[in-house]
Design a protein around this motif. Structure first.
Motif, short mmCIF file in Angstrom:
data_model
loop_
_atom_site.label_atom_id
_atom_site.label_comp_id
_atom_site.label_asym_id
_atom_site.label_seq_id
_atom_site.Cartn_x
_atom_site.Cartn_y
_atom_site.Cartn_z
N TYR A 172 -5.83 6.99 -0.09
CA TYR A 172 -4.46 7.16 0.43
C TYR A 172 -4.28 8.53 1.09
CZ TYR A 172 0.70 7.27 0.25
OH TYR A 172 2.02 7.36 0.57
N SER B 197 -10.55 0.18 3.22
CA SER B 197 -10.38 1.64 3.26
C SER B 197 -11.69 2.34 2.90
CB SER B 197 -9.28 2.07 2.29
OG SER B 197 -8.05 1.53 2.68
N HIS C 37 0.83 -1.21 0.00
CA HIS C 37 0.00 0.00 0.00
C HIS C 37 0.87 1.27 0.00
CE1 HIS C 37 -3.60 -2.27 0.41
NE2 HIS C 37 -3.34 -2.70 1.64
#
Length: 235
Positions: free
Chosen positions: A101, A122, A79
């Protein structure tokens, strides 16, 4: 279960630690075992090769220095860099576009229509985080997912119950189809994946499930909506 066996976290830390506590724990571990003075931070490695004579690793640094090591481990993290899908006419869209992100907190999403692409961990964490302050939250999923809870019967973390010798032997003994049937039945009791449009094509043990405790309640209360895959963007 994520703790080092020879260095348990403080008793007052939660089972599912906030990220600030996770980094605190890792730093405490490094300090306790004297690792910090052995680590060289911000040092660029230009090249790695193998010594043909003794099999050791030659590490060439940006400074021109070359060091030799017995063992080598590359830990880039999958990631570490955000991945962007190709979306038709996204450049024409007048709204704000952000990658998970870059998300840190729900500030700025008050009263907004928020559309999340994907249904991984996420995406659902962000959806739950902003559901109560946004005007609407919609999650688009191409293939659905199995929603797995952090907390199981008796309020115990799922990993404490499942990561045991008993379950390890059971999964090696029981036919895979039966194991999938059992887990899917348990998840269906918590939230019917067919009614909520979430049932994926794959079986439970074929892919990593999405972990979330709050989604069922927020879907039921209308704070979050699930929709299918998107084709194109307009202004």
């Amino acid at each position: 279960m994520m703790a080092y066996s020879d260095f348990p976290p403080p008793a007052e830390y939660a089972n599912f630690m906030h990220h600030s506590k996770v980094i605190e724990y890792i730093k405490d571990y490094a300090k306790h075992y004297g690792l910090v003075e052995k680590i060289r931070f911000n040092t660029t490695v230009k090249r790695i090769s193998r010594n043909e004579d003794d099999g050791k690793y030659l590490v060439s640094l940006e400074s021109g220095e070359i060091e030799e090591f017995d063992k080598l481990m590359l830990c880039t993290g999958h990631h570490a860099q955000p991945s962007y899908p190709e979306l038709k006419n996204l450049d024409k869209f007048k709204g704000q576009v952000r990658h998970a992100y870059d998300y840190t907190n729900p500030s700025g999403y008050e009263g907004k229509d928020v559309f999340l692409l994907g249904i991984g961990n996420s995406a659902l964490d962000i959806a739950v985080d902003i559901a109560k302050i946004a005007k609407s939250v919609t999650i688009s999923t191409r293939r659905g997912t199995w929603i797995f809870n952090r907390v199981s019967q008796g309020g115990m973390p799922y990993d404490v119950q499942l990561f045991s010798r008993y379950y390890d032997v059971l999964l090696k003994t029981v036919p895979w189809t039966l194991a999938n049937d059992f887990m899917e039945h348990r998840l269906q009791q918590r939230m019917d994946h067919d009614i909520y449009g979430l049932r994926p094509d794959h079986r439970f043990f074929q892919q990593h499930p999405t972990v979330n405790d709050a989604l069922a309640n927020l879907l039921c209360a209308g704070y979050i909506t699930v929709t299918e895959d998107i084709d194109t963007f307009t202004e």
